[in-house]
Design an enzyme around this catalytic site. Structure first.
Site, PDB file in Angstrom:
ATOM      1  N   GLU A  39       0.810  -1.236   0.000  1.00 16.06           N
ATOM      2  CA  GLU A  39       0.000   0.000   0.000  1.00 16.06           C
ATOM      3  C   GLU A  39       0.839   1.281   0.000  1.00 16.06           C
ATOM      4  O   GLU A  39       0.320   2.341  -0.314  1.00 16.06           O
ATOM      5  CB  GLU A  39      -0.977   0.014   1.183  1.00 16.06           C
ATOM      6  N   ASN A  40       2.128   1.182   0.381  1.00 13.18           N
ATOM      7  CA  ASN A  40       2.991   2.375   0.397  1.00 13.18           C
ATOM      8  C   ASN A  40       4.160   2.248  -0.576  1.00 13.18           C
ATOM      9  O   ASN A  40       5.155   2.967  -0.463  1.00 13.18           O
ATOM     10  CB  ASN A  40       3.559   2.604   1.810  1.00 13.18           C
ATOM     11  N   HIS A  68      -4.209   3.005   2.230  1.00 10.70           N
ATOM     12  CA  HIS A  68      -3.524   3.850   1.234  1.00 10.70           C
ATOM     13  C   HIS A  68      -3.712   3.353  -0.210  1.00 10.70           C
ATOM     14  O   HIS A  68      -3.076   3.874  -1.123  1.00 10.70           O
ATOM     15  CB  HIS A  68      -2.023   3.939   1.535  1.00 10.70           C
ATOM     16  N   HIS A 150      -5.294  -5.559   7.937  1.00 12.59           N
ATOM     17  CA  HIS A 150      -4.650  -4.236   7.917  1.00 12.59           C
ATOM     18  C   HIS A 150      -5.389  -3.356   8.911  1.00 12.59           C
ATOM     19  O   HIS A 150      -6.472  -2.839   8.628  1.00 12.59           O
ATOM     20  CB  HIS A 150      -4.745  -3.684   6.494  1.00 12.59           C
ATOM     21  N   HIS A 175      -0.079  -2.405   8.657  1.00 12.22           N
ATOM     22  CA  HIS A 175      -0.549  -1.020   8.769  1.00 12.22           C
ATOM     23  C   HIS A 175       0.254  -0.169   9.771  1.00 12.22           C
ATOM     24  O   HIS A 175       0.530   0.982   9.500  1.00 12.22           O
ATOM     25  CB  HIS A 175      -2.041  -0.919   9.132  1.00 12.22           C
ATOM     26  N   HIS A 177       3.339  -0.384  10.651  1.00 13.16           N
ATOM     27  CA  HIS A 177       4.746  -0.255  10.237  1.00 13.16           C
ATOM     28  C   HIS A 177       5.717  -0.561  11.376  1.00 13.16           C
ATOM     29  O   HIS A 177       6.908  -0.273  11.265  1.00 13.16           O
ATOM     30  CB  HIS A 177       5.046   1.142   9.654  1.00 13.16           C
TER      31      HIS A 177
HETATM   32 FE   FE2 Z   1       1.276   1.120   5.455  1.00 17.22          FE
HETATM   33 FE   FE2 Z   2      -2.162   1.408   6.266  1.00 21.63          FE
END
Ligand code: FE2
Ligand code: FE2
Length: 260
Positions: A39-40, A68, A150, A175, A177
């Site tokens: 997602e990132n 994201h 997530h 999510h 991190h």
């Molecule tokens: Fe993330």
């Molecule tokens: Fe996230």
């Protein structure tokens, strides 16, 4: 079967450390399948066609996402035709893309479900009920099912782990991190970890330049976020699964930091 699961890949630093290390990791853990949260992956926000292809070429078979997922608008152009990128299955009716997939690994099939939490996150369908619906569908084809939950709240994630214990092979969180040290096999045979962590800049605040985030917390003037430079990290897990029953045999955490 051994599955390598990578925590949220953040931008170029995350992609670069994977390019340098993924092949070795795959060999040393004797991995059959690699999945990752992407997602990132594009500059820290969302995912593009080009970045997705770069990750697939490295040997990642499937990308899950989360809140994201829509950050790069172009994803709306291709997500419907790209079964290797999931968005959370509990998004509202009519959302583009899909929330689960079946991957063929040799003779075997692996089901993957992507879900998003409800605590401190936008309102979607109840992930617990959607998990049950998706499992029912996937079970017709395979006993090996992996769930990326997530979510923000540790309580919601741990509850999901126990809720799905014995019904799936692995529930892993993404999510935050930040990798948690609570990997375990739950009583009914499901591998679990609250958060796999992040594959991205090591000296950072969740991937972002630390000085900018400190400024953000010490100033009333908004700051533009940029990814941190410097060393990178790979946060991942390797889950070993008994192929016929779908039960987990082991879960091992990986936290690898690059030298510069
Ligand atoms: Fe993330
Ligand atoms: Fe996230």
């Amino acid at each position: 079967m051994k599955i390598l699961i990578l925590g949220d890949i953040v931008g170029r630093p995350g992609r670069n450390i994977l390019r340098e290390n993924l092949e070795d990791l795959k060999k040393s853990y004797d991995v059959d399948l690699i999945i990752a949260n992407g997602e990132n992956a594009a500059g820290g926000n969302g995912i593009t066609r080009k970045v997705a292809d770069e990750l697939f070429e490295m040997g990642i078979s499937l990308l899950t996402t989360g809140n994201h997922v829509w950050d790069q608008k172009e994803i709306l152009q291709f997500i419907d035709e790209e079964p290797r990128i999931l968005r959370p299955a509990n998004y509202l009716e009519g959302t583009p893309g899909r929330g689960s997939a079946i991957i063929e690994v040799g003779e075997k099939k692996v089901g993957v479900i992507n879900l998003q939490g409800t605590t401190f996150m936008p309102c979607n369908r109840n992930p617990f009920f959607v998990a049950e619906e998706e499992i029912k569908k996937l079970k017709k084809e395979t006993n090996i099912i992996i769930v990326d939950f997530h979510a923000e709240a540790t309580s919601e994630k741990i509850a999901m782990g126990y809720f799905l214990d014995g019904k799936v092979s692995c529930v892993f969180g993404t999510h935050t991190h930040v990798q948690t040290a609570d990997e375990k096999i739950l009583p009914q045979g499901t591998a679990y970890i609250t958060d796999v962590g992040m594959t991205g800049p090591y000296e950072s605040v969740l991937g972002i330049d630390k000085d900018l985030i400190i400024k953000r917390f010490t100033s009333s003037v908004p700051v533009r976020f940029e990814l941190a430079k410097g060393p990178a990290q790979i946060n991942a897990i390797v889950v070993e699964i008994e192929e016929n029953t779908g039960k987990a045999i082991s879960i091992e955490r990986i936290n690898k930091i690059s030298s510069q």
